[in-house]
Design an enzyme around this catalytic site. Structure first.
Site, PDB file in Angstrom:
ATOM      1  N   GLY A 247       0.819  -1.205   0.000  1.00 17.26           N
ATOM      2  CA  GLY A 247       0.000   0.000   0.000  1.00 17.26           C
ATOM      3  C   GLY A 247       0.851   1.252   0.000  1.00 17.26           C
ATOM      4  O   GLY A 247       1.987   1.257  -0.478  1.00 17.26           O
ATOM      5  N   SER A 248       0.324   2.302   0.569  1.00 18.75           N
ATOM      6  CA  SER A 248       1.005   3.593   0.573  1.00 18.75           C
ATOM      7  C   SER A 248       2.161   3.613   1.564  1.00 18.75           C
ATOM      8  O   SER A 248       2.231   2.805   2.495  1.00 18.75           O
ATOM      9  CB  SER A 248       0.016   4.704   0.929  1.00 18.75           C
ATOM     10  N   GLY A 252       2.488   2.025   5.293  1.00 20.45           N
ATOM     11  CA  GLY A 252       3.605   1.140   5.588  1.00 20.45           C
ATOM     12  C   GLY A 252       4.376   1.554   6.822  1.00 20.45           C
ATOM     13  O   GLY A 252       4.824   0.701   7.603  1.00 20.45           O
ATOM     14  N   GLU A 269       5.818  -3.589   0.817  1.00 18.40           N
ATOM     15  CA  GLU A 269       5.913  -3.208  -0.592  1.00 18.40           C
ATOM     16  C   GLU A 269       5.033  -1.984  -0.744  1.00 18.40           C
ATOM     17  O   GLU A 269       3.819  -2.085  -0.836  1.00 18.40           O
ATOM     18  CB  GLU A 269       5.457  -4.368  -1.486  1.00 18.40           C
ATOM     19  N   CYS A 303       1.569   0.298  -8.646  1.00 14.48           N
ATOM     20  CA  CYS A 303       2.709   0.802  -7.865  1.00 14.48           C
ATOM     21  C   CYS A 303       3.924   0.964  -8.765  1.00 14.48           C
ATOM     22  O   CYS A 303       4.854   1.702  -8.431  1.00 14.48           O
ATOM     23  CB  CYS A 303       3.011  -0.121  -6.686  1.00 14.48           C
TER      24      CYS A 303
END
Length: 517
Positions: A247-248, A252, A269, A303
């Protein structure tokens, strides 16, 4: 409006996947809990409500974690090749329902039907990969300094693995993690994005069928549905040995701190601010195709989407003109219509961020080459369809330093040698994917050397998107440092143990230490 034919096809897929009418949420296999608040799954394609699911309650969470813990005790005793056989059967189940799963991915998330099919294929591919890994969970032998001693390393299952996935790849990233974790002997608890809950329920139903057919414990695969509060329960719980979060960067950092506070393990990630470098020796046709797909594919919500194009001053005008012409050919609309190139953003909040980014780049002095904007009228009723935009900018602009999950491409100019372009590319906080377009061997090798790209992925004459499952996927810096999918990424789902065996009648100590009694 979405055509009646496509509506009928969507309804057919929902029925086949057994999610046409449901009021379910958390699951420990074939056992479902539905006591929480309602979570609505709505399509960005036409704004229609697809289904309602129930969010995980604290009580549900306890049931799930307790079941998962108990399942781990049994699952870890199943030989790894047999665990691989279960994963193989899941891959076959995915093949059977590929078109229906791809349809639901497309309709619930908004990516094109072809990309939806591609995402399901990624799930199938990682299942195949994991089956091979199930017979190769190898350790390492080494020589002991003490005579009559043997040393080696082996890997053991971790336990309960928590997986937090994002809306843009609502099922593939889960599969990357869970297929490997399963063959490693772990059980998995999945918290999907609250924006795409229905496709996760469909996948949970399929794996539950496989587990039940093989008489495996129900808690091998568990599902949690809900918003960030459910994710918080997962990240703070010491029974979850590893949390894999996609995610963002903001999310994270929250996950990393929570897991680190209890000395747990995390696999992150996170965001990407990916760039393609275009040198004077680039193939123009390949450059345009790679850039456009990277920038507008999945409506810029990968991403690995291309955010920045760093072009040498000698060919800058030529590249700029070619891109402007290419953008004029883009068809924006219903992603289930395979004639369209670009579908919708995930929701109207994403649209607001897209509009905000365009305003910000103008305020910072950028020049918008291809105007953006929100589309309205017939076919665009959801309010989530936007125009891909291109803006000339500088790398130091605050908005260029950020990751905007939308189809906005920033065009940057460099002069001098390739080392100057690499410095611009590396001059952001994120480090996921990167690429260079060149037919110059020296430039390509410099880009791939330790002086070159600082990203986890570095491509030559390929865009920033479209990673294969055979290679480890992930990035450096604020992207989080995690690696998923291929190569030896399986090791993160296991604990490493060093073993020393003395097969003599003496007890010599290491480092020559004497301790006589």
């Amino acid at each position: 409006m979405i055509t009646e034919v496509k509506k009928s096809r969507i309804s057919e897929s929902l029925k086949k996947l057994k999610v046409e009418t449901l009021n379910q949420g958390s699951s420990t296999g074939n056992k479902w809990f539905a006591e929480g608040e309602v979570l609505v799954s709505a399509s960005p394609v036409d704004g229609a409500e697809i289904a309602q699911v129930k969010m995980t309650t604290d009580k549900d969470f306890e049931k799930v974690l307790e079941t998962a813990q108990n399942a781990f005790k049994e699952w870890r005793m199943v030989p790894a090749p047999q665990r691989g056989e279960v994963v193989r059967q899941f891959g076959d189940k995915l093949r059977e329902y590929k078109s229906d799963l791809g349809m639901l991915v497309s309709y619930e998330m908004g990516k094109s039907y072809q990309e939806g099919l591609g995402e399901v294929q990624e799930m199938i591919d990682i299942c195949d990969f994991a089956v091979g890994i199930s017979r190769q969970l190898h350790g390492l032998t080494m020589h002991s300094e003490r005579p009559g001693h043997r040393m080696y390393e082996q890997y053991h299952p971790l336990g309960v693995v928590g997986i937090i996935s994002a809306f843009n790849f609502p099922v593939a990233v889960w599969a990357w993690n869970t297929a490997l974790a399963w063959v490693c002997g772990d059980v998995c608890v999945w918290k999907p994005s609250e924006k795409t809950p229905l496709i996760s329920i469909a996948c949970q139903k399929l794996i539950a069928e496989v587990l039940e057919a093989n008489n495996m414990p129900e808690g091998v695969s568990c599902l949690l549905t809900g918003d960030y509060r459910v994710g918080e329960l997962l990240t703070h719980d010491p029974r979850v040995t590893l949390v894999s979060a996609t995610g963002s960067i903001r999310m994270g950092k929250i996950v990393a701190q929570a897991v680190a506070a209890r000395l747990g393990k995390s696999l992150l990630e996170l965001g990407g601010n990916n760039a393609i470098i275009v040198t004077p020796d680039a193939d123009m046709k390949m450059t345009v195709i790679g850039t456009v797909f990277g920038a507008v594919g999945t409506c810029g919500q990968r991403c690995t989407s291309t955010r920045r194009l760093i072009v040498h001053e000698d060919i800058y005008e030529e590249v700029k003109s070619a891109l402007v012409q290419a953008y004029k050919q883009l068809r924006i609309g219903n992603p289930l219509d395979e004639n369209n190139h670009v579908g919708p953003l995930i929701d109207t909040d994403a649209v607001k961020k897209y509009l905000g980014a365009l305003e910000k780049v103008k305020k910072e002095g950028g020049n918008v080459l291809v105007e953006g904007g929100v589309l309205s009228g017939e076919g665009y009723e959801s309010g989530c369809y936007v125009k891909p935009a291109i803006a000339e900018a500088e790398n130091h602009f605050e908005i260029v330093q950020e990751e905007t999950f939308a189809p906005i491409l920033y065009l940057l100019k460099y002069s001098g040698g390739v080392e100057n372009a690499v410095e611009l590319q590396n001059g952001v906080a994120q480090g996921l994917s990167s690429a260079i377009m060149t037919n110059n061997l020296r430039e390509a090798e410099y880009f791939l050397s330790h002086r070159g790209s600082d990203c986890g992925i570095a491509n030559v004459n390929i865009g920033t998107s479209g990673a294969e499952i055979g290679g480890a996927f992930g990035g450096e810096k604020e992207t989080g440092g995690g690696r998923e999918s291929g190569s030896d990424a399986w090791k993160v789902y296991m604990r490493r143990q060093t073993n020393t065996i003395n097969y003599t009648t003496e007890l010599p100590l290491a480092q020559g230490i004497k301790f006589d009694l």
